[in-house]
Design a protein around this motif. Structure first.
Motif, PDB file in Angstrom:
ATOM      1  N   GLU A  50      23.589  46.963  43.324  1.00  0.00           N
ATOM      2  CA  GLU A  50      23.154  45.654  42.847  1.00  0.00           C
ATOM      3  C   GLU A  50      24.319  44.867  42.253  1.00  0.00           C
ATOM      4  N   ARG A  51      25.206  45.559  41.544  1.00  0.00           N
ATOM      5  CA  ARG A  51      26.337  44.866  40.897  1.00  0.00           C
ATOM      6  C   ARG A  51      27.463  44.519  41.858  1.00  0.00           C
ATOM      7  N   HIS A  52      27.693  45.371  42.843  1.00  0.00           N
ATOM      8  CA  HIS A  52      28.894  45.213  43.660  1.00  0.00           C
ATOM      9  C   HIS A  52      28.632  44.963  45.144  1.00  0.00           C
ATOM     10  N   PHE A  53      27.397  44.772  45.510  1.00  0.00           N
ATOM     11  CA  PHE A  53      27.102  44.423  46.898  1.00  0.00           C
ATOM     12  C   PHE A  53      26.091  43.282  46.917  1.00  0.00           C
ATOM     13  N   TYR A  54      24.924  43.517  46.355  1.00  0.00           N
ATOM     14  CA  TYR A  54      23.893  42.483  46.376  1.00  0.00           C
ATOM     15  C   TYR A  54      24.329  41.223  45.631  1.00  0.00           C
ATOM     16  N   ALA A  55      24.963  41.377  44.477  1.00  0.00           N
ATOM     17  CA  ALA A  55      25.390  40.210  43.697  1.00  0.00           C
ATOM     18  C   ALA A  55      26.332  39.337  44.520  1.00  0.00           C
TER      19      ALA A  55
END
Length: 147
Positions: A50-55
């Motif tokens: 979530e922090r390093h791909f989706y964001a």
């Protein structure tokens, strides 16, 4: 390494742990250990992803629905993990919840690999793909230590 390979490596770990757990029975030390490993993998993976791909995909604004859908699936997976935590491992219900988790996780992983990676491959440049992999792996390592 690019972000896709880093994520795919963790997907394979999750698939293997789910397969192993589905073949266990009772409240054994092995089942507890594999479950704790799986839970740490899933939770760490979700945070790092979530922090390093989706964001990054949400920032691109070209495909905000994909990461939002994936985050919703992470929450559904968390809910199944809570049910597993609240159920006796020796109960047949625990195995039903595990199979439910396995279906949900495998669906989620396949969706990412078959849809998200293609979209992200077009939206991210080569530098982003590599730097996100480094950031993802570092976060994943920190999450595994914390869990």
């Amino acid at each position: 390494m690019k972000i896709f390979e880093a994520i795919r490596q963790d997907h394979e770990k999750q698939r293997l742990l789910l397969k192993i757990l589905a073949e266990t029975s009772g409240d054994t030390a092995a089942r507890r250990e594999y479950y704790q490993d799986l839970k740490a993998q899933i939770k760490g993976h979700a945070v790092a992803e979530e922090r390093h791909f989706y964001a990054k995909l949400i920032d691109k604004e070209a495909a905000p629905d994909l990461p939002r859908h994936a985050i919703a699936e992470h929450h559904e997976i968390d809910e199944i993990l809570e049910k597993l935590d609240e159920t006796e491992m020796s109960s047949p219900v625990w195995l039903r919840y595990l199979k439910n988790l396995q279906e949900k996780v495998e669906h989620h992983l396949a969706e990412e690999e078959q849809e998200f990676f293609q979209v992200a491959g077009r939206l991210l440049n080569e530098f982003e793909k590599e730097s996100l992999a480094d950031e993802y792996r570092e976060e994943m390592a920190q999450e595994l230590v914390a869990n």
